[in-house]
Design a protein around this motif. Structure first.
Motif, PDB file in Angstrom:
ATOM      1  N   PRO A   1       0.756  -1.383   0.145  1.00 27.46           N
ATOM      2  CA  PRO A   1       0.104  -0.143   0.083  1.00 27.46           C
ATOM      3  C   PRO A   1       0.681   1.331  -0.079  1.00 27.46           C
ATOM      4  O   PRO A   1       0.484   2.344  -0.722  1.00 27.46           O
ATOM      5  CB  PRO A   1      -0.807  -0.317   1.080  1.00 27.46           C
TER       6      PRO A   1
ATOM      7  N   ARG B   1      -9.100   2.151  -3.173  1.00 23.70           N
ATOM      8  CA  ARG B   1      -9.999   2.581  -1.869  1.00 23.70           C
ATOM      9  C   ARG B   1      -9.077   3.095  -0.923  1.00 23.70           C
ATOM     10  O   ARG B   1      -8.976   4.131  -0.429  1.00 23.70           O
ATOM     11  CB  ARG B   1     -10.857   1.778  -1.300  1.00 23.70           C
ATOM     12  N   ASP B   2      -7.778   2.338  -0.694  1.00 20.75           N
ATOM     13  CA  ASP B   2      -6.969   2.574   0.385  1.00 20.75           C
ATOM     14  C   ASP B   2      -5.940   3.870   0.224  1.00 20.75           C
ATOM     15  O   ASP B   2      -6.000   4.964   0.904  1.00 20.75           O
ATOM     16  CB  ASP B   2      -5.941   1.580   0.979  1.00 20.75           C
ATOM     17  N   THR B   3      -5.823   4.037  -1.310  1.00 20.64           N
ATOM     18  CA  THR B   3      -4.923   4.950  -1.758  1.00 20.64           C
ATOM     19  C   THR B   3      -5.819   6.282  -1.845  1.00 20.64           C
ATOM     20  O   THR B   3      -5.212   7.493  -1.292  1.00 20.64           O
ATOM     21  CB  THR B   3      -4.389   5.011  -3.435  1.00 20.64           C
TER      22      THR B   3
ATOM     23  N   ALA C   1      -8.270   6.909   0.193  1.00 18.70           N
ATOM     24  CA  ALA C   1      -8.590   7.433   1.698  1.00 18.70           C
ATOM     25  C   ALA C   1      -7.207   8.325   2.083  1.00 18.70           C
ATOM     26  O   ALA C   1      -7.537   9.098   2.838  1.00 18.70           O
ATOM     27  CB  ALA C   1      -8.670   6.272   2.446  1.00 18.70           C
TER      28      ALA C   1
END
Length: 399
Positions: free
Chosen positions: A3, A63-65, A67
């Motif tokens: 990530p 989604r994580d990026t 966020a």
């Protein structure tokens, strides 16, 4: 990739692409770096890069990026709007209040009216322009006000480039834009008024007024280094409280800046802080903004809507300044120059549109059209104003 590596790839794209396009393409005359960053944000969005390279887009902008980037963008835009509020020179506007009020009012009301007419026309062409939580009056007023926006921080940068910011004409334009900024954010607060949470919002206004008094008493009594930390605490608190009562953290950030005096901070340090925010944080905000664009109803339709809104905003602003010029007997050519500079929208219109989208007042299609309008209005400014300033250069400025 991990990530962290994916996030760093995204950050590399965000900073490298716009800079290379701006520097190698030598776009500064038509598109300053900030405009190129906005354009690249659109190109990196789902409608362009997402369609051309869906696999790569989904892998990088997951989604994580998003966020993580959202957190950076939130802090960047709060800091930017705070500085815009701090740099409003309302005392000078008050000293010249008669002339400033007439011009600022006409330069705001005329494009607001033409933008509202354009917004109403959009609603007659389909229901995909209004957001899921937006009433008709909120949509029309919101889009109309977006057409009336002047991007004060970008206006400062453009006038520095044109070498008029220290001249009487430049100072007049800053006064007009400063007064309009107050009205713009006041109207936004009205649009966002949640009648179900009216008690909370009234509490916010009372608490903000009381805490502003204490804040203003404290700041002159502490050293400048401490003032920066206290100001940031004040900024975060105001943004948090405004968001909690149903307004928006950006409204709180702007109000936090408005009640702060520019005299509390060293001018060079404040300029450096603004530039740092623009260089380090705002490019992430532009990328996040680009990710929110939507072309599902068709690119030609969105571009047509953007053209309509751009026409409404420019003609409205020019009509307002020309009427002010007639009433106040300005020199020939001044009204056109002032109107074109005041129609510069860039960041503030984009921030304004983001708030409307966040609250569901406009759809993502309308947001995309407003984004294109902001880019177009800003790219037109320097090429159109430069030759007009040359023709005006032999005429004396009015103070």
């Amino acid at each position: 990739m991990s990530p962290n590596e994916i996030l760093l790839v995204a950050m590399t794209i965000i900073f490298t692409g716009p800079f290379l396009l701006w520097r190698l393409g030598r776009t500064d005359y038509y598109a300053p770096l900030v405009v190129v960053q906005i354009i690249c944000g659109i190109l990196l969005g789902p409608g362009v890069a997402g369609s051309a390279f869906p696999g790569f887009f989904a892998a990088i902008f997951n989604r994580d990026t998003i966020a993580a980037l959202n957190g950076i963008a939130l802090w960047g835009v709060m800091a930017f709007v705070f500085v815009a509020g701090v740099e409003l020179d309302l005392r000078e506007a008050w000293r010249r209040r008669s002339e400033t009020f007439v011009t600022a009012s006409l330069a705001l009301i005329a494009p607001l009216a033409s933008g509202a007419v354009a917004a109403f026309f959009l609603t007659t062409s389909g229901d995909h322009w209004v957001g899921p939580n937006g009433g008709l009056w909120q949509f029309i007023l919101g889009v109309g006000m977006a057409c009336a926006v002047t991007a004060l921080p970008i206006l400062v940068l453009l006038m520095e480039r044109l070498e008029i910011i220290r001249r009487p004409l430049g100072q007049r334009i800053l006064r007009y834009a400063s007064l309009d900024d107050i009205a713009i954010w006041a109207v936004l607060a009205l649009i966002l008024m949640d009648w179900a949470r009216l008690g909370r919002q009234a509490l916010f206004l009372v608490a903000f007024a009381v805490s502003s008094f204490a804040y203003r008493r404290l700041m002159p009594r502490i050293g400048e280094s401490d003032r920066w930390f206290v100001a940031l605490i004040w900024l975060v608190s105001a943004g948090l409280f405004a968001d909690w009562v149903g307004l928006h953290f950006i409204v709180g950030a702007f109000l936090a800046g408005v009640v702060s005096d520019a005299d509390w901070f060293d001018r060079a340090r404040m300029d450096h802080f603004r530039q740092t925010v623009l260089i380090i944080l705002m490019p992430v905000f532009f990328l996040i903004t680009g990710l929110r664009t939507n072309w599902t109803i068709g690119g030609s339709t969105v571009f047509a809507a953007a053209g309509l809104l751009l026409f409404a905003s420019i003609t409205g602003k020019l009509a307002g300044t020309h009427l002010a010029g007639r009433l106040l007997k300005w020199e020939p050519g001044e009204a056109t120059i002032i109107g074109w500079l005041l129609q510069t929208k860039a960041l503030i219109m984009i921030i304004f549109a983001n708030v409307l989208l966040d609250k569901g007042i406009i759809s993502s299609e309308t947001f995309t059209a407003l984004l294109l309008t902001a880019v177009g209005s800003t790219m037109l400014t320097i090429p159109i104003v430069t030759p007009k300033l040359k023709r005006l250069s032999d005429m004396p400025d009015k103070g």
